[in-house]
Scaffold this motif. Sequence first.
Motif, mmCIF file in Angstrom:
data_model
loop_
_atom_site.group_PDB
_atom_site.id
_atom_site.type_symbol
_atom_site.label_atom_id
_atom_site.label_comp_id
_atom_site.label_asym_id
_atom_site.label_seq_id
_atom_site.Cartn_x
_atom_site.Cartn_y
_atom_site.Cartn_z
ATOM 1 N N THR A 287 0.685 -1.107 0.054
ATOM 2 C CA THR A 287 -0.074 0.062 -0.072
ATOM 3 C C THR A 287 0.856 1.269 0.010
ATOM 4 O O THR A 287 0.367 2.217 0.013
ATOM 5 N N VAL A 288 2.242 1.011 0.050
ATOM 6 C CA VAL A 288 2.997 2.352 0.172
ATOM 7 C C VAL A 288 3.841 2.428 -1.068
ATOM 8 O O VAL A 288 4.056 1.531 -1.688
ATOM 9 N N GLU A 296 12.537 8.452 4.976
ATOM 10 C CA GLU A 296 11.439 7.906 4.769
ATOM 11 C C GLU A 296 11.420 6.208 4.968
ATOM 12 O O GLU A 296 10.209 5.914 5.591
ATOM 13 N N LEU A 297 12.200 5.796 4.760
ATOM 14 C CA LEU A 297 12.164 4.101 5.151
ATOM 15 C C LEU A 297 12.308 4.100 6.539
ATOM 16 O O LEU A 297 11.405 3.140 6.901
ATOM 17 N N ASP A 303 6.237 2.850 11.382
ATOM 18 C CA ASP A 303 4.800 2.514 11.044
ATOM 19 C C ASP A 303 4.428 0.999 10.857
ATOM 20 O O ASP A 303 3.428 0.559 10.558
ATOM 21 N N GLU A 304 5.643 0.222 11.074
ATOM 22 C CA GLU A 304 5.447 -1.270 10.849
ATOM 23 C C GLU A 304 4.909 -1.482 9.310
ATOM 24 O O GLU A 304 4.306 -2.399 9.012
ATOM 25 N N LYS A 305 5.513 -0.711 8.440
ATOM 26 C CA LYS A 305 5.191 -0.722 7.196
ATOM 27 C C LYS A 305 6.197 -1.172 6.194
ATOM 28 O O LYS A 305 6.227 -1.328 5.049
ATOM 29 N N ALA A 306 7.381 -1.474 6.804
ATOM 30 C CA ALA A 306 8.831 -1.719 6.096
ATOM 31 C C ALA A 306 9.582 -2.736 7.172
ATOM 32 O O ALA A 306 9.706 -2.373 8.584
ATOM 33 N N LYS A 404 6.288 -10.323 2.129
ATOM 34 C CA LYS A 404 5.913 -11.939 2.257
ATOM 35 C C LYS A 404 5.948 -11.867 4.070
ATOM 36 O O LYS A 404 6.889 -11.714 4.640
ATOM 37 N N LYS A 405 4.737 -12.554 4.581
ATOM 38 C CA LYS A 405 4.602 -12.440 5.800
ATOM 39 C C LYS A 405 4.478 -13.963 6.302
ATOM 40 O O LYS A 405 4.701 -14.506 7.530
#
Length: 445
Positions: A287-288, A296-297, A303-306, A404-405
Motif C-alpha cells: 500500500t505504500v 522515509e524508510l 509505522d510497521e510498514k517496512a 511476504k509474511k
Amino acid sequence: MSIGLRLTNRTFLLACIFSSLVVCLFILTNSRIQPSYKSHILSLRITTVNEEANQSKLPGYFVQYEHPVPSNISYCNFHYGLPLELKYSTEDEEYGPEMGPNSPYRILYNIITPKIDSNVPGITYATHMTSTFMRYVPELLRYWDGMLSIAAFVPEIDAAFVISQLNQFCYCLPGMSRVSFHFVYHKDIPPSKKYVYFTKPTSCKVDDSSKFDTYSKNAVKRSTYPINVCRNAARSAAITNDVLVSDIQLMPSEGLARKFLAMKETYKLTDIVDRVYVLPIFEVESTVEIPRTKKELIQLAKDEKAVYFHRYICTHCQKFPNIAAWMVTDPGDAVKPFITVKREVPYHRWEPIYIGTKNEPPYNELLSWEGLQDKMLQMLEMCLVGYKFVILDGAFLVHWPGMKKTKTKEEKWRESFVQANTKQYHIILRNLTAKYPPRPQCKMQ
C-alpha cells in the motif's frame, strides 16, 4: 353567472392544491431516491479510482503518463539485425563466464549497447531476468541513475516477447541509452527467429509481461532458469569498474550511483582487493510508495510498514550486522561507510548484495534458481578468501512493494531441482575445501 364563477374559482383552487400535492410527492419521492442514486455514482467513481490506484502499483505503469507518445527516434543501439529481425551465427555465441566450453548455455552479448555519456555515473547495476519480468526494466531506469546491464533468459519464443518490449522501451524511455542487454539460452533451446518483425510502436503503454504466454510456461519438461549464468554474464558485460549485481525487483535508494562514487572520492576509497560495499535490503507493504531516502524508510519501519528483506520467511538471509544501530543513524543526504564486517559466524548464512568489481568470485553456474541456495557458495568462497564487507549508510535497496509474511508451503515441483542443486552444492563445496586453507569461522556446510 356568480355561481358559475364561484364554481370555476373553486375548481381552479382544487386543481392548484392537487398539483401542489403531486409536486410535493415527487420531491419527497425523489429525495428518497436521490441519495441512493448519488451513492451509486459515488460508488462507481470510488471503484474507478481504486482500480486506477491498483493499476498504478504495477511495474512500468508510469511510462504511459511520463512518455505518452513514442519518440521519432530510438534511444537504443541494436545489433544482430534487431529490432527488425534476429540474425546471429555460432561465431557470435559465447559460453558461460564460469564454466566456459563445459557450459550447456550460450550467450549473445550486447543485443543493445549503451551510448556513452560522461554525465552518467560510472557504476553499473547488473541484473538478470526472464521475459515475464520485462516490465521492471522501466522501473530500474526510473530509480537507478547509473549504467544498466541486463542478461535475459530467452528460450525459444521468449526472445520475441523480450524484443517486442525492448523495441517499445527504446522509443519511449530516454534512459534506455544507458542499457546493455544480453541473451542467455540453452544450446538446445535457442532464441526463436520467428515472429521478430517489429516496427516503431504506436503506444508507450507497457504490457503486463507477467501474463505473457511464454515457452517456459508451456514446456512439457520445465526448463531450469540459469540464474547464475545470467548474473555472471550481466556482470562481465559491464563497461564500468564498479558493479552492483542485484535482482531486477530491487529498487535503489535516491541517487545511489552518484552518491556512492562521491563517497569513494570523499573517503579516498581506492579499489582494494577483497573488499565490497553492502547495500541493506528492505521490503515494504504493497500500500505504500517505494521509499527514496533513509528518512522515509525509517518512518515506514516505525509505522510497521517496512522490515528488512525476508524477515518473516528467512530471518538470517538479510539480517545484517548491527542492524539496530543502522536503523537510528542519520547520514543526511550522503552515502557513508557504516561498519566493516566479515561474513562469519553468526552471519554465515547471510546473503548480502553488494557493490564490487568484475573480479569477485563468480556465481556457481551449475546451480539453478529452482533448486534454491544459488548464491550461498559464492558467499562462502568470499568468506574463505577473507573478504571485508563495508555496510553502507544512507544507501539501500527496496524490493518491489508487497511484503511476504508467511513462508510458502513445500513446493512439490521443486523437489527434483533441489536434489540436483544439493548434489552440485556438495561437489563444489569439496572443491572449495581443497582450494582454500580452512577457516572454521566460515562454517563450511
